[in-house]
Design an enzyme around this catalytic site. Structure first.
Site, mmCIF file in Angstrom:
data_model
loop_
_atom_site.group_PDB
_atom_site.id
_atom_site.type_symbol
_atom_site.label_atom_id
_atom_site.label_comp_id
_atom_site.label_asym_id
_atom_site.label_seq_id
_atom_site.Cartn_x
_atom_site.Cartn_y
_atom_site.Cartn_z
ATOM 1 N N CYS A 21 0.836 -1.212 0.000
ATOM 2 C CA CYS A 21 0.000 0.000 0.000
ATOM 3 C C CYS A 21 0.868 1.258 0.000
ATOM 4 C CB CYS A 21 -0.916 0.031 1.223
ATOM 5 S SG CYS A 21 -2.108 -1.303 1.295
ATOM 6 N N CYS A 85 -12.604 45.722 4.808
ATOM 7 C CA CYS A 85 -13.101 45.657 3.432
ATOM 8 C C CYS A 85 -12.672 44.340 2.795
ATOM 9 C CB CYS A 85 -12.577 46.831 2.610
ATOM 10 S SG CYS A 85 -10.798 46.793 2.344
ATOM 11 N N CYS A 88 -9.064 43.111 2.938
ATOM 12 C CA CYS A 88 -8.649 42.460 4.187
ATOM 13 C C CYS A 88 -8.956 40.966 4.141
ATOM 14 C CB CYS A 88 -9.365 43.083 5.382
ATOM 15 S SG CYS A 88 -9.043 44.834 5.633
ATOM 16 N N ASP A 502 -38.129 10.811 -7.531
ATOM 17 C CA ASP A 502 -38.322 9.425 -7.113
ATOM 18 C C ASP A 502 -39.795 9.264 -6.735
ATOM 19 O OD1 ASP A 502 -37.690 6.787 -6.052
ATOM 20 O OD2 ASP A 502 -37.967 7.725 -4.091
ATOM 21 N N ASP A 704 -31.522 6.153 -3.583
ATOM 22 C CA ASP A 704 -31.450 7.381 -4.386
ATOM 23 C C ASP A 704 -30.093 8.080 -4.265
ATOM 24 O OD1 ASP A 704 -34.162 7.167 -5.188
ATOM 25 O OD2 ASP A 704 -34.782 7.991 -3.260
#
Length: 805
Positions: A21, A85, A88, A502, A704
């Protein structure tokens, strides 16, 4: 030749089981372009990567996940202070994103919050706070009481700005008086001679400039120190130019009788006063823009009555633990999510589900925290407390939506980041054009034009345009049971042109009910025998039959024998009578004579989408009963509304074609996709997307989830499964299909509002800067316009909170 600049990133990996791995991950990372060397330590489960600075942590995480493993990340939220603002917020965002170990950082100016995803093995939450502080702002980790703390901070901010405004106003009014007296049409005004003295004017202007205006100097210094610029730089430059030029003129006037030759003390003082007033309005408006969160927080109970050793004890809500038994009296709120263990009552769940009719609840049924106990005394066992409750999850979704960025905001962020340096450049160009050509040698006149340009160009309106609309829109939606998981979903939803529904649990109620009884013997007698026989079955259809019979107040009897025959039905003995209930095959198996007309009736019921069963008593045909999953009361009207919005509505189901067509016809849907497996639902969504459709999938079940995840917008019915809600982009809490149309409508309204804000923010600067540069705008008027622009953007966004659904 310059040496290539390298950076190091570390990641904590999960899912590795052996050396193969770690080798696989190492090889995969080393193949990435720009990676100098990657080492994966299996024992420590850590990857260390030397790479080009152009590669992001997000890219490495995606690569590791593509290889089949996962990366441990944590998410935290910081409460920020000191931002003035958009520049910033952009600077903080950039600073955090540059940190090693940070995957993604997003700063919301309107909420004054930063949401950061980071690698805890590389960087800690304290490091993040320290980084923000190094950038010149305040920060602290968001705790469980963030809303109270935020509210307190905003109240303090409002009170602080109010005090400064009052002081600034008192000191500026005399200076404003002298300024108005200079105009031809106001020459008749009396002005005390003392106010014309330069030193008196300086005495009035100095506290405004350096005490009230200190915040602009501090903000400008922090911005410039970090090689950036923001609104504070513009204000500090403009007002300082006016103030210090006036000081110079005052010194020049020493020894002369001239008092007020071209002084601009009133310009700097009035500008600061107006800007502070704008900030005061803005702080109040920002407080209102998070009203949805406050309302949701306000729904929670503050205390709970817990039963300890048989005694009642009132404890704070946060001290309630899972498994405790709570007593809830009539007129009290349910403190946490739980299950009723004793008593019965009616609960007002409208604040969570939107349903106005109280729901009857009895032993074994679930209750939701923050709902209102109308009449009965009940005991509940706490199953979910604190951040796990339904209300807490709703608040979390709303907060994340309000804190996230819509794609449309990227353009505004990009412009805000480069806006201030460009404006400063324009201001200096304006000064030199006026000083060298327009009014040669008139320093005061040229300075005035430069100040006007500096002051009118504020990036605040641009930075606030999108987040305030997202906050207001998602907040208003939440009040109506529509939870957008992020700003990007709120933006995308309005583009939907196809809605896939559905069937079970979405268009229909999802639970079968007894619908038809055709008896040849006495109906109540037949139902008593059928209900008694079916009582022993665990099949959902049997339970629906029993529930339907009990609702008719029919007494059930003891059963002496019971046998479930898979695929056929049941056989039972009730009060000595032999009962058979089931399919045609069951009747044939036991040689029950059923006439053709009875089978025709059965067929007619099945054509209506119902499950019909034959009942026989003592070897003789006794009647038919039918069970069906009934249509939700609002489904037909909701589907009609979707079609009126020019949306293509499709029903998808795993049911057989005949049942599906019957339900679709009743619902008013022409396009049906039936007999579809869960994986097939996702494939159907893909097919539509390949045709260029923007697809919304609406569902409620685990089956779903794949389709909800792959759709452009996934909408989960809130009465469905947690898996569906996790996969979806929007949760419709009420389970009413009208919420689909409401969600699309709110998306359209919000995007329209954002576009209005951005248009006026751009137009304001596009028009305002040239007007100021051409000399048609006095600095004090520019200051008023600048303050108004930010306030107007926020107020426009707040209109979304009054949208009717």
């Amino acid at each position: 030749m310059s040496e290539r600049k390298l950076s190091e990133s570390q990641f904590q990996i999960t899912g590795m089981t052996c050396a193969a791995c770690s080798t696989r991950i190492e090889k995969g990372l080393n193949k990435m372009e720009g990676v100098e060397q990657a080492n994966v330590n299996l024992a420590l489960e850590k990857a260390t990567i030397q790479h080009d600075t152009s590669l992001t942590a997000e890219a490495f995480q995606q690569k590791i996940r593509d290889l089949g493993y996962d990366v441990i990340t944590e998410k935290t939220e910081l409460l920020l202070t000191g931002m003035t603002c958009a520049a910033c917020s952009t600077r903080i965002e950039k600073g955090l994103n540059k940190m090693s170990g940070v995957t993604k950082a997003s700063v919301n100016l309107a909420l004054e919050k930063a949401t950061i995803e980071y690698n805890p093995s590389v960087v800690s939450s304290k490091n993040l706070v320290d980084k923000v502080k190094d950038l010149g702002y305040g920060a602290k980790i968001n705790s469980g009481e963030e809303e109270i703390e935020t509210t307190d901070y905003r109240l303090k901010e409002i009170q602080n700005q109010k005090k400064k405004f009052i002081l600034s106003l008192i000191l500026s009014l005399p200076l404003l008086w002298t300024m108005f007296a200079h105009f031809n049409f106001t020459s008749f005004m009396y002005v005390p001679n003392v106010l014309m003295d330069p030193w008196v004017q300086m005495a009035l202007a100095t506290p405004v400039q350096f005490y009230v205006g200190k915040q602009f100097y501090v903000g400008a210094y922090k911005a410039l120190r970090n090689k950036s610029a923001n609104m504070d730089v513009l204000v500090a430059l403009g007002t300082s130019a006016a103030y210090f030029y006036s000081v110079y003129l005052a010194i020049q006037s020493i020894g002369t009788d001239v008092h007020s030759t071209g002084l601009y003390f009133e310009t700097s003082a009035v500008l600061i006063t107006l800007i502070i007033l704008g900030k005061l309005f803005e702080a109040k408006a920002k407080g209102r823009s998070s009203e949805a969160i406050k309302k949701l927080m306000g729904l929670q109970a503050k205390t709970a009555t817990v039963l300890l050793n048989g005694e009642e004890k009132e404890i704070p809500l946060e001290d309630v633990a899972v498994g405790q038994t709570l007593l809830i009296k009539p007129g009290e709120k349910v403190p946490v999510d739980g299950v009723i263990t004793e008593g019965q009552t009616a609960l007002d769940e409208s604040m969570i589900t939107g349903e106005s009719v109280p729901m009857d609840k009895t032993v074994g049924e679930a209750v939701i925290g923050a709902t209102f106990n109308k009449n009965g005394l009940i005991k509940i066992e706490a199953t979910k407390v604190g951040k796990d409750t339904a209300l807490a999850q709703i608040i979390k979704v709303v907060e994340e939506a309000q804190g996230s960025k819509a794609p449309i905001q990227r353009m505004a962020d990009l412009i805000s980041g480069i806006f201030v340096p460009i404006v400063v450049g324009i201001a200096f160009i304006t000064f030199f054009i006026w000083y060298l050509w327009a009014v040669p040698g008139d320093f005061a006149e040229a300075l005035e034009k430069m100040i006007a340009v500096l002051v009118i160009a504020c990036p605040c309106a641009l930075g606030l345009a999108t987040p305030t609309s997202i906050m207001a829109g998602s907040g208003r939606s939440a009040e109506h049971g529509i939870l957008f998981k992020g700003g990007e979903h709120l933006e995308t939803t309005h583009q939907i042109d196809t809605v896939i529904l559905d069937k079970t649990g979405t268009i229909t109620n999802g639970t079968p009910v007894l619908t038809d009884v055709r008896a040849v013997m006495h109906e109540r007698e037949l139902l008593s025998l059928i209900g008694s026989a079916e009582k022993g079955s665990e099949h959902p259809l049997a339970q629906a039959i029993v529930a339907g019979i009990q609702e008719r107040n029919i007494l059930l009897r003891e059963v002496s024998e019971f046998e479930a025959i898979p695929g056929y039905g049941i056989r039972a003995v009730v009060s000595g009578k032999k009962i058979l209930i089931g399919t045609r095959r069951l009747m044939k198996r036991y040689n029950i004579n059923v006439e053709k007309e009875e089978y025709d009736q059965m067929y007619q019921l099945e054509r209506q989408g119902k499950t019909a069963m034959i009942a026989a008593v003592d070897g003789t045909y006794a009647g038919l009963i039918a069970v069906a999953d009934t249509m939700k009361a609002t489904s037909v009207a909701a589907i009609k509304r979707l079609k009126e919005m020019d949306l293509d509505v499709i029903m998808i189901t795993g049911d057989n074609e005949q049942t599906a067509q019957t339900i679709a016809k009743e619902a008013g849907i022409e396009h049906v996709i039936a007999e579809v497996l869960p994986a097939g639902k996702a494939e159907e969504v893909k097919k539509l997307q390949q045709q260029g459709k923007k697809v919304a999938m609406v569902g409620d079940g685990i089956n779903d989830a794949p389709a909800l995840a792959i759709a452009d917008i996934g909408m989960a019915i809130g009465t469905g499964t947690d898996v569906a809600m996790e996969a979806a982009d929007i949760t419709l809490i009420r389970g009413d299909l009208n919420s689909i149309a409401d969600a699309i409508f709110m998306s359209k309204k919000t995007i329209s509002n954002i576009k209005q804000n951005l248009f006026w923010a751009f137009a304001y600067n596009t028009i305002g800067i040239p007007i100021a540069a051409l000399g048609f705008l006095a600095p004090w008027l520019a200051g008023a316009a600048m303050a108004f622009s930010s306030v107007s953007v926020v107020l426009n966004a707040l209109r979304l909170q009054r949208v009717k659904l």
